[in-house]
Design a protein around this motif. Structure first.
Motif, PDB file in Angstrom:
ATOM      1  N   ASP A   1       4.621  -6.912   1.830  1.00 42.81           N
ATOM      2  CA  ASP A   1       3.371  -7.319   1.187  1.00 42.81           C
ATOM      3  C   ASP A   1       3.552  -7.482  -0.317  1.00 42.81           C
ATOM      4  O   ASP A   1       3.095  -8.454  -0.908  1.00 42.81           O
ATOM      5  N   GLU A   2       4.213  -6.516  -0.926  1.00 43.08           N
ATOM      6  CA  GLU A   2       4.406  -6.574  -2.373  1.00 43.08           C
ATOM      7  C   GLU A   2       5.316  -7.730  -2.762  1.00 43.08           C
ATOM      8  O   GLU A   2       5.093  -8.391  -3.772  1.00 43.08           O
ATOM      9  N   ALA A   3       6.355  -8.010  -1.969  1.00 40.86           N
ATOM     10  CA  ALA A   3       7.252  -9.124  -2.262  1.00 40.86           C
ATOM     11  C   ALA A   3       6.522 -10.459  -2.140  1.00 40.86           C
ATOM     12  O   ALA A   3       6.854 -11.417  -2.839  1.00 40.86           O
ATOM     13  N   GLY A   4       5.555 -10.509  -1.280  1.00 37.68           N
ATOM     14  CA  GLY A   4       4.769 -11.726  -1.101  1.00 37.68           C
ATOM     15  C   GLY A   4       3.692 -11.886  -2.155  1.00 37.68           C
ATOM     16  O   GLY A   4       2.964 -12.869  -2.161  1.00 37.68           O
ATOM     17  N   GLY A   5       3.565 -10.913  -3.046  1.00 34.20           N
ATOM     18  CA  GLY A   5       2.582 -10.999  -4.124  1.00 34.20           C
ATOM     19  C   GLY A   5       1.191 -10.553  -3.737  1.00 34.20           C
ATOM     20  O   GLY A   5       0.236 -10.767  -4.480  1.00 34.20           O
ATOM     21  N   ALA A   6       1.043  -9.931  -2.587  1.00 33.44           N
ATOM     22  CA  ALA A   6      -0.279  -9.489  -2.131  1.00 33.44           C
ATOM     23  C   ALA A   6      -0.189  -8.050  -1.660  1.00 33.44           C
ATOM     24  O   ALA A   6      -0.069  -7.789  -0.473  1.00 33.44           O
ATOM     25  N   SER A   7      -0.230  -7.129  -2.596  1.00 30.16           N
ATOM     26  CA  SER A   7      -0.202  -5.711  -2.221  1.00 30.16           C
ATOM     27  C   SER A   7      -1.414  -5.385  -1.368  1.00 30.16           C
ATOM     28  O   SER A   7      -2.491  -5.948  -1.565  1.00 30.16           O
TER      29      SER A   7
END
Length: 96
Positions: free
Chosen positions: A37-43
């Protein structure tokens, strides 16, 4: 249980065995919980983390601490390994 506010706290709860589905020991994860999620920019939001915590930790705790258990049923493997090792080590002396 404490209030879980982020993915790191949720992972700590699960690794501590408070979710009831694993031994209380950290998982050597290649991609720890929440990394995608964090790598995708959406924590994940607090609500998503709270929902995941409720789903993971709402079960009764059935796991127990592995400390003091020892090798358990592995004794026969250890014994067999020692016997085979001793046979291999003494074979050259017996064949002379």
């Amino acid at each position: 249980m404490t209030e879980v506010r982020n993915v790191d706290q949720l992972r700590a709860e699960i690794d501590a065995g408070r979710a009831g589905d694993k031994m209380p020991w950290p998982d050597p994860a290649a991609a720890p919980l929440g990394t995608d999620d964090e790598a995708g920019g959406a924590s994940p939001s607090r609500q998503q983390v709270a929902d995941a915590h409720r789903q993971e930790a709402s079960r009764g705790v059935t796991s127990s601490d592995p400390a003091g258990r020892g090798p358990g049923q592995a004794w026969w493997i250890i014994g067999l390994t020692i016997i085979i090792g001793a046979a291999i080590a003494t074979a050259p002396y017996l064949l002379l």
